[in-house]
Design an enzyme around this catalytic site. Structure first.
Site, PDB file in Angstrom:
ATOM      1  N   ASN A   9     -35.588  50.339  -4.852  1.00 47.41           N
ATOM      2  CA  ASN A   9     -34.257  50.146  -5.447  1.00 47.41           C
ATOM      3  C   ASN A   9     -33.662  51.534  -5.708  1.00 47.41           C
ATOM      4  O   ASN A   9     -34.068  52.212  -6.648  1.00 47.41           O
ATOM      5  CB  ASN A   9     -34.423  49.354  -6.760  1.00 47.41           C
ATOM      6  CG  ASN A   9     -33.135  49.257  -7.545  1.00 47.41           C
ATOM      7  OD1 ASN A   9     -32.063  49.586  -7.049  1.00 47.41           O
ATOM      8  ND2 ASN A   9     -33.240  48.803  -8.791  1.00 47.41           N
ATOM      9  N   TRP A  10     -32.743  51.939  -4.843  1.00 47.65           N
ATOM     10  CA  TRP A  10     -32.202  53.302  -4.950  1.00 47.65           C
ATOM     11  C   TRP A  10     -31.191  53.443  -6.089  1.00 47.65           C
ATOM     12  O   TRP A  10     -30.714  54.536  -6.354  1.00 47.65           O
ATOM     13  CB  TRP A  10     -31.540  53.720  -3.628  1.00 47.65           C
ATOM     14  CG  TRP A  10     -32.497  53.841  -2.475  1.00 47.65           C
ATOM     15  CD1 TRP A  10     -33.836  53.533  -2.466  1.00 47.65           C
ATOM     16  CD2 TRP A  10     -32.204  54.309  -1.151  1.00 47.65           C
ATOM     17  NE1 TRP A  10     -34.382  53.782  -1.224  1.00 47.65           N
ATOM     18  CE2 TRP A  10     -33.398  54.252  -0.395  1.00 47.65           C
ATOM     19  CE3 TRP A  10     -31.033  54.757  -0.526  1.00 47.65           C
ATOM     20  CZ2 TRP A  10     -33.467  54.642   0.945  1.00 47.65           C
ATOM     21  CZ3 TRP A  10     -31.087  55.142   0.817  1.00 47.65           C
ATOM     22  CH2 TRP A  10     -32.295  55.079   1.534  1.00 47.65           C
ATOM     23  N   LYS A  11     -30.834  52.339  -6.712  1.00 50.37           N
ATOM     24  CA  LYS A  11     -29.846  52.340  -7.805  1.00 50.37           C
ATOM     25  C   LYS A  11     -28.585  53.113  -7.383  1.00 50.37           C
ATOM     26  O   LYS A  11     -28.195  53.052  -6.227  1.00 50.37           O
ATOM     27  CB  LYS A  11     -30.479  52.899  -9.080  1.00 50.37           C
ATOM     28  CG  LYS A  11     -31.768  52.149  -9.447  1.00 50.37           C
ATOM     29  CD  LYS A  11     -32.263  52.433 -10.826  1.00 50.37           C
ATOM     30  CE  LYS A  11     -33.520  51.611 -11.095  1.00 50.37           C
ATOM     31  NZ  LYS A  11     -34.041  51.751 -12.430  1.00 50.37           N
ATOM     32  N   HIS A  95     -30.900  42.388 -12.332  1.00 51.29           N
ATOM     33  CA  HIS A  95     -31.598  43.592 -12.791  1.00 51.29           C
ATOM     34  C   HIS A  95     -31.222  43.886 -14.245  1.00 51.29           C
ATOM     35  O   HIS A  95     -30.076  43.676 -14.641  1.00 51.29           O
ATOM     36  CB  HIS A  95     -31.240  44.780 -11.886  1.00 51.29           C
ATOM     37  CG  HIS A  95     -32.141  45.953 -12.126  1.00 51.29           C
ATOM     38  ND1 HIS A  95     -31.957  46.803 -13.184  1.00 51.29           N
ATOM     39  CD2 HIS A  95     -33.247  46.379 -11.472  1.00 51.29           C
ATOM     40  CE1 HIS A  95     -32.921  47.713 -13.156  1.00 51.29           C
ATOM     41  NE2 HIS A  95     -33.716  47.488 -12.129  1.00 51.29           N
ATOM     42  N   GLU A  97     -30.551  46.503 -15.752  1.00 50.15           N
ATOM     43  CA  GLU A  97     -29.423  47.424 -15.956  1.00 50.15           C
ATOM     44  C   GLU A  97     -28.102  46.672 -15.855  1.00 50.15           C
ATOM     45  O   GLU A  97     -27.130  47.002 -16.536  1.00 50.15           O
ATOM     46  CB  GLU A  97     -29.525  48.582 -14.950  1.00 50.15           C
ATOM     47  CG  GLU A  97     -30.632  49.544 -15.360  1.00 50.15           C
ATOM     48  CD  GLU A  97     -31.321  50.251 -14.218  1.00 50.15           C
ATOM     49  OE1 GLU A  97     -30.809  50.244 -13.082  1.00 50.15           O
ATOM     50  OE2 GLU A  97     -32.410  50.814 -14.470  1.00 50.15           O
ATOM     51  N   GLU A 167     -39.754  42.952 -14.664  1.00 48.12           N
ATOM     52  CA  GLU A 167     -39.521  44.346 -15.008  1.00 48.12           C
ATOM     53  C   GLU A 167     -39.293  44.460 -16.515  1.00 48.12           C
ATOM     54  O   GLU A 167     -38.165  44.255 -16.993  1.00 48.12           O
ATOM     55  CB  GLU A 167     -38.295  44.879 -14.263  1.00 48.12           C
ATOM     56  CG  GLU A 167     -38.443  44.837 -12.753  1.00 48.12           C
ATOM     57  CD  GLU A 167     -37.573  45.880 -12.068  1.00 48.12           C
ATOM     58  OE1 GLU A 167     -38.130  46.733 -11.377  1.00 48.12           O
ATOM     59  OE2 GLU A 167     -36.353  45.848 -12.246  1.00 48.12           O
ATOM     60  N   GLY A 173     -37.969  53.385 -15.617  1.00 48.76           N
ATOM     61  CA  GLY A 173     -37.456  54.753 -15.589  1.00 48.76           C
ATOM     62  C   GLY A 173     -38.217  55.672 -16.518  1.00 48.76           C
ATOM     63  O   GLY A 173     -39.425  55.557 -16.701  1.00 48.76           O
ATOM     64  N   SER A 214     -41.734  52.008 -13.665  1.00 46.94           N
ATOM     65  CA  SER A 214     -42.528  53.244 -13.590  1.00 46.94           C
ATOM     66  C   SER A 214     -43.727  53.130 -12.646  1.00 46.94           C
ATOM     67  O   SER A 214     -44.786  53.705 -12.915  1.00 46.94           O
ATOM     68  CB  SER A 214     -43.007  53.670 -14.982  1.00 46.94           C
ATOM     69  OG  SER A 214     -41.912  53.866 -15.840  1.00 46.94           O
ATOM     70  N   GLY A 235     -38.119  52.059  -8.527  1.00 48.99           N
ATOM     71  CA  GLY A 235     -36.855  52.760  -8.730  1.00 48.99           C
ATOM     72  C   GLY A 235     -37.026  54.224  -8.370  1.00 48.99           C
ATOM     73  O   GLY A 235     -36.925  54.613  -7.201  1.00 48.99           O
ATOM     74  N   GLY A 236     -37.313  55.035  -9.374  1.00 50.94           N
ATOM     75  CA  GLY A 236     -37.381  56.497  -9.209  1.00 50.94           C
ATOM     76  C   GLY A 236     -38.147  56.960  -7.982  1.00 50.94           C
ATOM     77  O   GLY A 236     -37.646  57.777  -7.201  1.00 50.94           O
TER      78      GLY A 236
HETATM   79  P1  PGA Z   1     -38.437  52.663 -12.069  1.00 51.79           P
HETATM   80  O1  PGA Z   1     -37.344  51.524 -11.865  1.00 51.79           O
HETATM   81  O2  PGA Z   1     -39.458  52.525 -10.954  1.00 51.79           O
HETATM   82  O3  PGA Z   1     -37.668  53.962 -11.983  1.00 51.79           O
HETATM   83  O4  PGA Z   1     -39.069  52.452 -13.405  1.00 51.79           O
HETATM   84  C1  PGA Z   1     -37.671  50.218 -11.485  1.00 51.79           C
HETATM   85  C2  PGA Z   1     -36.435  49.366 -11.410  1.00 51.79           C
HETATM   86  O5  PGA Z   1     -35.570  49.490 -12.277  1.00 51.79           O
HETATM   87  O6  PGA Z   1     -36.282  48.553 -10.480  1.00 51.79           O
END
Ligand code: PGA
Length: 262
Positions: A9-11, A95, A97, A167, A173, A214, A235-236
């Site tokens: 997930n490149w956000k 998600h 966010e 999640e 994050g 994470s 994510g990251g």
């Molecule tokens: P993260 O994000 O790996 O940076 O914790 C995961 C996500 O929000 O899908």
């Protein structure tokens, strides 16, 4: 279910040049072992660019959101038809966010899941509790509500195109908190149980539930080896080809050892 999933997930990260380099590097390094399903979800503006680069590779394309209508006067929104047109197979919905920063409700997410599935997209439906909710022992209540409301009214025929990403909001994050693999396994069991109540035991057994929060090359295999953890949503570390490919490799190794043990 032996097949593992690794989804990036490149956000709201990357420029066009970075998206190009990242997808080229992932495509170049992915190898031929297809025992793990791999997908990347770039921002909307780069779906076409990344889709072209991934064409012919075994990496699927996904989007991070959609608007639940085929077309219409919805300024600034993107329809499932457009995503399919661009070659997307997957879409991330619900998600945290979007739930917490953009105020998406369970009911709105439910519309998105229904529309995505009936359009033929594979929906990755995200759920998770906040730190306060976990500390107040509300995790099960929150997840049950997100599942019952977010998946309300789905037809059994579409369930094979649905997966769930657990999640925990507090582990995403750079929050400084990490869920343990045991916490992930326990919570996946809670989710599978609730899903079974909604759609029957058989659907619950074949449902893929991914863990996100994470995940990195060092801990990926500890999550992926847990019973009931079918994949990881990254994510990251999906923004770095080397890290992302190392997580894919962890998925391949886990798949192999589970097949051997079976
Ligand atoms: P993260 O994000 O790996 O940076 O914790 C995961 C996500 O929000 O899908």
């Amino acid at each position: 279910m032996a097949q593992k999933f690794v989804i990036g997930n490149w956000k709201m990260y990357t420029t066009a040049a970075e998206a190009r380099h990242l997808s080229q590097a992932i495509a170049a390094g992915i190898g031929t072992d297809d025992s793990v399903t791999v997908a990347v979800c770039p921002p909307f503006p780069y779906l076409s660019l990344v889709g072209e680069i991934l064409k012919g590779s075994r990496i699927a394309l996904g989007a991070q959101n959609l608007y639940p209508a085929k077309e219409g006067a919805f300024t600034g929104e993107v329809s499932p038809t457009m995503l399919l047109d661009l070659g997307c197979q997957y879409v991330i919905l619900g998600h945290s966010e979007r739930r917490h920063k953009l105020g998406e409700s369970d009911a709105f997410i439910n519309q998105k899941v229904r529309v995505a599935l009936s359009a033929g997209l594979d929906a990755i439906f995200c759920i998770g509790e906040t730190l306060e909710q976990r500390q107040a022992n509300q995790t099960k209540t929150v997840l049950d509500r997100q599942l019952f409301q977010g998946l309300d009214g789905l037809s059994a025929a579409t369930l094979t195109h649905l997966s769930i990403a657990y999640e925990p909001v507090w582990a995403i994050g750079s929050s400084g908190h990490h869920a343990t693999p045991q916490q992930a396994q326990e919570t996946h069991a809670v989710i599978r149980h609730c899903f079974g109540q909604m759609f029957g035991e058989r659907s619950a057994q074949t449902l893929a539930i991914h863990y996100g929060g994470s995940v990195n090359p060092k801990n990926a295999d500890t999550f992926l080896k847990q019973t009931g953890v079918n994949g990881v949503l990254i994510g990251g570390d999906s923004l770095n080809a080397e890290q992302f490919l190392a997580i894919v490799q962890a998925g391949i190794s886990q798949t192999q050892s589970q097949v051997e043990a079976a």
